[in-house]
Design a protein around this motif. Structure first.
Motif, PDB file in Angstrom:
ATOM      1  N   ALA A  97       0.838  -1.208   0.000  1.00 32.97           N
ATOM      2  CA  ALA A  97       0.000   0.000   0.000  1.00 32.97           C
ATOM      3  C   ALA A  97       0.873   1.259   0.000  1.00 32.97           C
ATOM      4  CB  ALA A  97      -0.936  -0.002   1.202  1.00 32.97           C
ATOM      5  N   THR A  98       1.956   1.228   0.750  1.00 34.52           N
ATOM      6  CA  THR A  98       2.877   2.371   0.788  1.00 34.52           C
ATOM      7  C   THR A  98       3.547   2.547  -0.568  1.00 34.52           C
ATOM      8  OG1 THR A  98       3.280   2.034   3.134  1.00 34.52           O
ATOM      9  CG2 THR A  98       4.910   3.333   1.935  1.00 34.52           C
ATOM     10  N   LEU A  99       3.948   1.453  -1.176  1.00 34.72           N
ATOM     11  CA  LEU A  99       4.569   1.519  -2.497  1.00 34.72           C
ATOM     12  C   LEU A  99       3.570   2.056  -3.526  1.00 34.72           C
ATOM     13  CD1 LEU A  99       7.109   1.006  -4.102  1.00 34.72           C
ATOM     14  CD2 LEU A  99       6.380  -1.363  -4.395  1.00 34.72           C
ATOM     15  N   GLY A 100       2.338   1.606  -3.453  1.00 34.94           N
ATOM     16  CA  GLY A 100       1.301   2.110  -4.354  1.00 34.94           C
ATOM     17  C   GLY A 100       1.101   3.606  -4.192  1.00 34.94           C
ATOM     18  N   MET A 101       1.103   4.078  -2.963  1.00 37.67           N
ATOM     19  CA  MET A 101       0.938   5.510  -2.710  1.00 37.67           C
ATOM     20  C   MET A 101       2.128   6.298  -3.259  1.00 37.67           C
ATOM     21  SD  MET A 101      -0.994   7.907  -1.768  1.00 37.67           S
ATOM     22  CE  MET A 101      -2.326   7.049  -0.988  1.00 37.67           C
ATOM     23  N   LEU A 133       3.959   5.430  -5.842  1.00 35.07           N
ATOM     24  CA  LEU A 133       3.787   5.463  -7.298  1.00 35.07           C
ATOM     25  C   LEU A 133       2.772   6.533  -7.695  1.00 35.07           C
ATOM     26  CD1 LEU A 133       3.804   1.656  -8.150  1.00 35.07           C
ATOM     27  CD2 LEU A 133       5.463   3.356  -8.939  1.00 35.07           C
ATOM     28  N   TYR A 134       1.695   6.618  -6.945  1.00 33.90           N
ATOM     29  CA  TYR A 134       0.670   7.626  -7.209  1.00 33.90           C
ATOM     30  C   TYR A 134       1.252   9.037  -7.053  1.00 33.90           C
ATOM     31  CZ  TYR A 134      -3.488  10.499  -6.511  1.00 33.90           C
ATOM     32  OH  TYR A 134      -4.429  11.493  -6.586  1.00 33.90           O
ATOM     33  N   ARG A 135       1.997   9.263  -5.987  1.00 29.96           N
ATOM     34  CA  ARG A 135       2.589  10.579  -5.750  1.00 29.96           C
ATOM     35  C   ARG A 135       3.631  10.916  -6.808  1.00 29.96           C
ATOM     36  NH1 ARG A 135       4.630  10.941   0.155  1.00 29.96           N
ATOM     37  NH2 ARG A 135       5.212  13.011  -0.583  1.00 29.96           N
ATOM     38  N   ALA A 136       4.406   9.908  -7.243  1.00 32.66           N
ATOM     39  CA  ALA A 136       5.398  10.119  -8.303  1.00 32.66           C
ATOM     40  C   ALA A 136       4.694  10.517  -9.600  1.00 32.66           C
ATOM     41  CB  ALA A 136       6.240   8.861  -8.503  1.00 32.66           C
ATOM     42  N   HIS A 137       3.585   9.836  -9.912  1.00 30.93           N
ATOM     43  CA  HIS A 137       2.810  10.167 -11.101  1.00 30.93           C
ATOM     44  C   HIS A 137       2.303  11.606 -11.038  1.00 30.93           C
ATOM     45  CE1 HIS A 137      -0.418  10.181 -14.060  1.00 30.93           C
ATOM     46  NE2 HIS A 137      -1.212  10.562 -13.093  1.00 30.93           N
ATOM     47  N   HIS A 190      18.679   4.032 -15.176  1.00 33.01           N
ATOM     48  CA  HIS A 190      18.510   2.824 -16.000  1.00 33.01           C
ATOM     49  C   HIS A 190      17.723   1.764 -15.246  1.00 33.01           C
ATOM     50  CE1 HIS A 190      20.801   3.799 -19.578  1.00 33.01           C
ATOM     51  NE2 HIS A 190      21.703   4.370 -18.807  1.00 33.01           N
ATOM     52  N   ARG A 191      18.041   1.605 -13.979  1.00 32.11           N
ATOM     53  CA  ARG A 191      17.346   0.604 -13.161  1.00 32.11           C
ATOM     54  C   ARG A 191      15.869   0.989 -12.990  1.00 32.11           C
ATOM     55  NH1 ARG A 191      16.614  -4.406 -12.085  1.00 32.11           N
ATOM     56  NH2 ARG A 191      16.134  -4.855  -9.939  1.00 32.11           N
ATOM     57  N   LEU A 192      15.606   2.255 -12.741  1.00 33.23           N
ATOM     58  CA  LEU A 192      14.221   2.724 -12.609  1.00 33.23           C
ATOM     59  C   LEU A 192      13.457   2.469 -13.908  1.00 33.23           C
ATOM     60  CD1 LEU A 192      12.030   4.212 -10.969  1.00 33.23           C
ATOM     61  CD2 LEU A 192      12.971   6.364 -11.863  1.00 33.23           C
ATOM     62  N   HIS A 193      14.078   2.764 -15.026  1.00 34.81           N
ATOM     63  CA  HIS A 193      13.442   2.517 -16.327  1.00 34.81           C
ATOM     64  C   HIS A 193      13.138   1.033 -16.498  1.00 34.81           C
ATOM     65  CE1 HIS A 193      13.275   1.828 -20.683  1.00 34.81           C
ATOM     66  NE2 HIS A 193      12.685   3.009 -20.716  1.00 34.81           N
ATOM     67  N   GLU A 194      14.092   0.210 -16.157  1.00 34.85           N
ATOM     68  CA  GLU A 194      13.899  -1.238 -16.270  1.00 34.85           C
ATOM     69  C   GLU A 194      12.748  -1.717 -15.386  1.00 34.85           C
ATOM     70  OE1 GLU A 194      16.214  -5.121 -14.576  1.00 34.85           O
ATOM     71  OE2 GLU A 194      17.461  -3.545 -15.447  1.00 34.85           O
ATOM     72  N   LEU A 195      12.733  -1.274 -14.145  1.00 35.96           N
ATOM     73  CA  LEU A 195      11.691  -1.692 -13.211  1.00 35.96           C
ATOM     74  C   LEU A 195      10.310  -1.201 -13.635  1.00 35.96           C
ATOM     75  CD1 LEU A 195      13.586  -1.082  -9.851  1.00 35.96           C
ATOM     76  CD2 LEU A 195      12.988  -3.300 -10.845  1.00 35.96           C
ATOM     77  N   LEU A 196      10.211   0.064 -14.020  1.00 36.45           N
ATOM     78  CA  LEU A 196       8.911   0.603 -14.425  1.00 36.45           C
ATOM     79  C   LEU A 196       8.432  -0.032 -15.723  1.00 36.45           C
ATOM     80  CD1 LEU A 196       9.310   4.375 -13.506  1.00 36.45           C
ATOM     81  CD2 LEU A 196       7.872   2.675 -12.370  1.00 36.45           C
ATOM     82  N   SER A 197       9.352  -0.329 -16.639  1.00 38.96           N
ATOM     83  CA  SER A 197       8.970  -1.009 -17.890  1.00 38.96           C
ATOM     84  C   SER A 197       8.374  -2.381 -17.586  1.00 38.96           C
ATOM     85  CB  SER A 197      10.182  -1.141 -18.811  1.00 38.96           C
ATOM     86  OG  SER A 197      10.622   0.124 -19.230  1.00 38.96           O
ATOM     87  N   ARG A 198       9.006  -3.106 -16.687  1.00 33.58           N
ATOM     88  CA  ARG A 198       8.482  -4.418 -16.306  1.00 33.58           C
ATOM     89  C   ARG A 198       7.139  -4.287 -15.615  1.00 33.58           C
ATOM     90  NH1 ARG A 198      13.078  -7.038 -13.202  1.00 33.58           N
ATOM     91  NH2 ARG A 198      11.592  -7.176 -11.531  1.00 33.58           N
ATOM     92  N   PHE A 199       7.007  -3.268 -14.779  1.00 35.24           N
ATOM     93  CA  PHE A 199       5.777  -3.047 -14.028  1.00 35.24           C
ATOM     94  C   PHE A 199       4.601  -2.778 -14.966  1.00 35.24           C
ATOM     95  CE2 PHE A 199       2.881  -0.266 -11.612  1.00 35.24           C
ATOM     96  CZ  PHE A 199       2.632  -1.058 -10.515  1.00 35.24           C
ATOM     97  N   VAL A 200       4.782  -1.870 -15.939  1.00 36.65           N
ATOM     98  CA  VAL A 200       3.674  -1.516 -16.826  1.00 36.65           C
ATOM     99  C   VAL A 200       3.432  -2.588 -17.895  1.00 36.65           C
ATOM    100  CG1 VAL A 200       3.917   0.954 -16.413  1.00 36.65           C
ATOM    101  CG2 VAL A 200       5.040  -0.093 -18.396  1.00 36.65           C
TER     102      VAL A 200
END
Length: 142
Positions: free
Chosen positions: A9-13, A15-19, A129-139
């Motif tokens: 839930a904290t991670l989801g929040m 992500l929402y705040r980052a968006h 690069h790591r953030l890009h990799e992680l977010l690409s996998r996530f979406v």
């Protein structure tokens, strides 16, 4: 020492705040071009040529019909797109990017990139690069 588990839930929040932060900074930066991210998404999808009708645009962008009609109406009022009868289906309209739409999308994309570069300065190149990799996998789950 073992890492503590992350509360989903904290991670989801986060992500929402980052968006929200990325969207606000990008929209603020692109104000001189008169285009917000929602406009750029539609204009970019039209530019690729893979989608033409409002129905196809909505499906490609994951936007409901009424929201998409509002965005396309706004873009048409600004002379950034125009609706024209489809050559393949006379009942349908295609959305076509105007020259002004092309120019302003290019301008806005540069401003969006500058805004994101500013936000991403908190990360070094490896972290980006790591953030890009992680977010690409996530979406990619979508």
């Amino acid at each position: 020492m073992e890492a503590q588990p992350v509360d989903p839930a904290t991670l989801g929040m986060l992500l929402y705040r980052a968006h929200r932060l990325a969207r606000a900074k990008s929209n603020e930066a692109a104000r001189p071009a008169g285009i917000e991210l929602q406009h750029a998404g539609v204009l970019s999808a039209v530019r690729t040529g893979g989608v033409r009708s409002q129905r196809e645009l909505g499906a490609a962008l994951g936007v409901d019909k009424s929201t998409l009609v509002r965005i396309v109406d706004d873009l048409e009022r600004r002379n950034l797109v125009r609706r024209q009868r489809s050559r393949h289906d006379r009942r349908a309209y295609e959305i076509v990017l105007t020259e002004d739409g092309e120019r302003r999308l290019d301008e806005a994309n540069g401003l969006f990139a500058d805004a994101m570069s500013g936000l991403l300065k908190v990360f070094d190149d490896e972290e980006r690069h790591r953030l890009h990799e992680l977010l690409s996998r996530f979406v990619a789950q979508d």
